[in-house]
Design an enzyme around this catalytic site. Sequence first.
Site, short mmCIF file in Angstrom:
data_model
loop_
_atom_site.label_atom_id
_atom_site.label_comp_id
_atom_site.label_asym_id
_atom_site.label_seq_id
_atom_site.Cartn_x
_atom_site.Cartn_y
_atom_site.Cartn_z
N ASP A 142 5.00 7.20 5.92
CA ASP A 142 6.56 7.51 6.93
C ASP A 142 7.43 8.51 7.16
O ASP A 142 6.02 9.60 7.22
CB ASP A 142 7.85 6.71 5.86
CG ASP A 142 7.64 7.63 3.87
OD1 ASP A 142 6.30 8.70 4.37
OD2 ASP A 142 8.58 7.82 3.23
N ASN B 278 14.85 4.86 -7.65
CA ASN B 278 15.80 3.97 -7.48
C ASN B 278 15.08 2.86 -6.79
O ASN B 278 15.41 1.19 -6.04
CB ASN B 278 17.08 3.64 -5.90
CG ASN B 278 16.16 4.11 -4.42
OD1 ASN B 278 14.94 4.06 -4.24
ND2 ASN B 278 17.21 4.40 -3.49
N HIS C 50 12.21 2.37 -4.15
CA HIS C 50 12.04 2.80 -3.08
C HIS C 50 10.07 2.95 -3.26
O HIS C 50 9.74 3.98 -3.66
CB HIS C 50 12.90 2.95 -1.57
CG HIS C 50 12.22 4.46 -2.28
ND1 HIS C 50 13.41 5.57 -1.69
CD2 HIS C 50 11.51 5.40 -2.42
CE1 HIS C 50 12.80 7.25 -1.33
NE2 HIS C 50 11.91 7.18 -2.06
N GLU D 11 13.79 0.68 1.37
CA GLU D 11 15.77 0.50 0.34
C GLU D 11 15.67 -0.32 -0.05
O GLU D 11 15.51 -1.67 0.36
CB GLU D 11 16.33 1.36 1.51
CG GLU D 11 16.24 2.82 1.73
CD GLU D 11 16.39 4.06 0.16
OE1 GLU D 11 15.81 3.69 -0.47
OE2 GLU D 11 16.85 5.34 1.02
C1 F6R Z 1 7.10 9.86 0.81
C2 F6R Z 1 7.70 7.87 0.47
C3 F6R Z 1 9.05 8.51 -0.78
C4 F6R Z 1 8.19 9.16 -2.21
C5 F6R Z 1 9.69 8.49 -3.34
C6 F6R Z 1 9.51 9.59 -4.40
O1 F6R Z 1 6.42 9.56 1.79
O2 F6R Z 1 6.53 7.53 0.60
O3 F6R Z 1 8.98 6.68 -0.86
O4 F6R Z 1 6.69 8.46 -2.44
O5 F6R Z 1 10.89 9.66 -2.80
O6 F6R Z 1 9.33 10.68 -4.09
P1 F6R Z 1 8.87 12.20 -5.26
O7 F6R Z 1 7.50 12.12 -4.95
O8 F6R Z 1 9.58 13.55 -3.95
O9 F6R Z 1 9.89 11.70 -6.00
#
Ligand code: F6R
Length: 235
Positions: free
Chosen positions: A67, A136, A138, A143
């Site tokens: 992403d 959440n 994702h 989302e």
């Molecule tokens: C980022 C991504 C997100 C993160 C998720 C967890 O490329 O794909 O899905 O993996 O938001 O983020 P952290 O590791 O910061 O808790």
Amino acid sequence: MNIVYVKNNEQMSLMAADIIASSILHKPDAILGLATGSTPIETYALLVAKYKVGALDFSQVRTFNLDEYAGLAPDHEQSYRYFMNHHLFNHTNIAMENTHLPLGNTSDHEKQCAEYEKKIEAVGGIDLQLLGIGSNGHVGFNEPADVFYMKTNVQNLSAATLSDNKRFFKGENEVVPSSALTTGFGQIMAAKSVLLLAGNGKQEIVQKAFYGDVTPQIPASCLQFHHNCTVIAVR
Ligand code: F6R
């Protein structure tokens, strides 16, 4: 799916780096799907360390990140391109032209998503997809929703995600972008293998996503149907 419990983030990162390294040793031109966020930072540092002692060669590896924030240019310090260069790419012998992320600063995000999807299709899909998980549920920036989005798409970030990601945006005038371009579940589910890391603080969402119903309201739950998914979770 396999869920491996470990004691702490350090063990999680060590195990993840070993799995990714062995996939590159096994297939030097491996196609890796990569994630950003705080969870994989230590794993990337360990991969860099393996490269520096000559245990790993990235020269043929190709990568596709999940992403990118809509509106951020690749040289913006909070862009995921910047993150990847800073934590991994700049410190290995990977060829920059073999590293891919959706472009966040194009005038037509939908077109960019379609092009990114085609790029992944053109190489035959992902060999090993590394994932984190949002509080959440994702994955990527898919989302909670009424459906699982299959294609690379533009997502409006939920209030929970905006609040979680605020910590990375420290500058006075920095606002967290409200939308992002993200690979959908089509490419994630088609990956030959998936490795999801859930560090400390993610225990509750791990329970919901992997021991509860499969529902797009908890997007990661979709991985219960993946044929070769390993979750490394801190107990
Ligand atoms: C980022 C991504 C997100 C993160 C998720 C967890 O490329 O794909 O899905 O993996 O938001 O983020 P952290 O590791 O910061 O808790």
